[in-house]
Design a protein around this motif. Structure first.
Motif, PDB file in Angstrom:
ATOM      1  N   ALA A   1      40.074  40.078  11.875  1.00 27.73           N
ATOM      2  CA  ALA A   1      39.338  40.542  12.675  1.00 27.73           C
ATOM      3  C   ALA A   1      39.494  42.092  13.819  1.00 27.73           C
ATOM      4  O   ALA A   1      41.398  41.707  14.751  1.00 27.73           O
ATOM      5  N   ASN A   2      39.243  42.636  14.136  1.00 28.73           N
ATOM      6  CA  ASN A   2      39.139  44.094  14.745  1.00 28.73           C
ATOM      7  C   ASN A   2      40.703  44.462  14.380  1.00 28.73           C
ATOM      8  O   ASN A   2      41.500  44.841  14.952  1.00 28.73           O
ATOM      9  N   GLY A   3      40.614  44.593  13.186  1.00 30.09           N
ATOM     10  CA  GLY A   3      42.367  45.238  13.094  1.00 30.09           C
ATOM     11  C   GLY A   3      42.086  45.491  11.057  1.00 30.09           C
ATOM     12  O   GLY A   3      40.716  46.051  10.748  1.00 30.09           O
ATOM     13  N   GLU A   4      43.289  46.157  10.556  1.00 28.73           N
ATOM     14  CA  GLU A   4      43.328  46.824   9.231  1.00 28.73           C
ATOM     15  C   GLU A   4      43.906  46.285   8.126  1.00 28.73           C
ATOM     16  O   GLU A   4      44.886  45.455   8.346  1.00 28.73           O
ATOM     17  N   LEU A   5      43.611  46.082   6.885  1.00 28.65           N
ATOM     18  CA  LEU A   5      44.428  45.993   5.839  1.00 28.65           C
ATOM     19  C   LEU A   5      45.516  47.728   5.535  1.00 28.65           C
ATOM     20  O   LEU A   5      43.987  48.177   5.199  1.00 28.65           O
ATOM     21  N   ASN A   6      46.520  48.052   5.462  1.00 28.97           N
ATOM     22  CA  ASN A   6      47.009  48.971   5.119  1.00 28.97           C
ATOM     23  C   ASN A   6      47.902  49.036   3.800  1.00 28.97           C
ATOM     24  O   ASN A   6      48.528  47.700   3.485  1.00 28.97           O
ATOM     25  N   LEU A   7      46.917  49.450   2.921  1.00 30.70           N
ATOM     26  CA  LEU A   7      47.165  49.116   1.451  1.00 30.70           C
ATOM     27  C   LEU A   7      48.248  50.673   1.383  1.00 30.70           C
ATOM     28  O   LEU A   7      47.843  51.967   1.293  1.00 30.70           O
ATOM     29  N   GLU A   8      49.597  50.891   0.505  1.00 26.47           N
ATOM     30  CA  GLU A   8      50.607  52.185   0.573  1.00 26.47           C
ATOM     31  C   GLU A   8      51.682  51.849   0.097  1.00 26.47           C
ATOM     32  O   GLU A   8      52.304  50.525  -0.478  1.00 26.47           O
ATOM     33  N   ARG A   9      52.044  52.631   0.007  1.00 25.31           N
ATOM     34  CA  ARG A   9      53.069  53.281  -1.764  1.00 25.31           C
ATOM     35  C   ARG A   9      54.605  52.248  -0.644  1.00 25.31           C
ATOM     36  O   ARG A   9      54.334  52.092   0.627  1.00 25.31           O
TER      37      ARG A   9
END
Length: 167
Positions: A108-116
């Motif tokens: 909630a009120n956040g991020e999911l970072n899909l990164e190398r």
């Protein structure tokens, strides 16, 4: 008088039930539209920085992006589809080892970072091999939020968003 009281109570209960039912149906109706109530009950996802490094061959490719949840309701990324492949997988990297997972949390009120080097989307068995400058369409599916269509920019194989000027 007893009969009159019974009728009054029955009418009050019927009115209460009708209000409760109409309240429920208006909530579900607003979920399919752009009403303000849907924002409070259903997470709203936005995606930025989406890209795919140019694949070396048609066997597999990775995709990276930032998924932002702008609501007070946590959600999960549960699937990804694309015309480029019939087999898209959600992967996480733990202890430098990549493994497929069924879902990933989007706080909630956040991020999911899909990164190398970390969590990402894998395309298995590409139908063609996209080149630098092209775009690849994906649809992200969530447990609660509506699906989100994203166009990924195909970048050079060595491209890394951390080294770019984008956030």
């Amino acid at each position: 008088m007893n009969r009159r009281t019974t009728r009054t109570i029955a009418a009050a209960l019927s009115l209460t039930a009708a209000l409760a039912i109409s309240g429920c149906s208006s909530d579900s109706d607003s979920g399919s539209g752009s009403g303000s109530k849907s924002a409070a009950t259903k997470p709203e996802m936005t995606v930025s920085g989406g890209y795919m490094p140019e694949p070396v061959n048609d066997k597999m490719a990775g995709a990276f992006m930032v998924i932002k949840n702008g609501s007070k309701t946590a959600d999960k990324l549960v699937g990804v589809t694309s015309p480029l492949s019939d087999d898209l997988q959600i992967h996480e990297t733990k202890d430098q080892k990549m493994q497929q997972v069924q879902a990933m949390d989007v706080p909630a009120n956040g991020e999911l970072n899909l990164e190398r080097g970390g969590s990402h989307v894998m395309f298995m068995g590409l139908k063609n091999t996209p080149k630098v400058g092209e775009k690849v369409t994906v649809e992200l599916r969530f447990e609660k939020a509506d699906p989100v269509k994203v166009e990924l920019d195909v970048k050079e194989r060595t491209y890394n968003a951390k080294n770019s000027t984008a956030h």
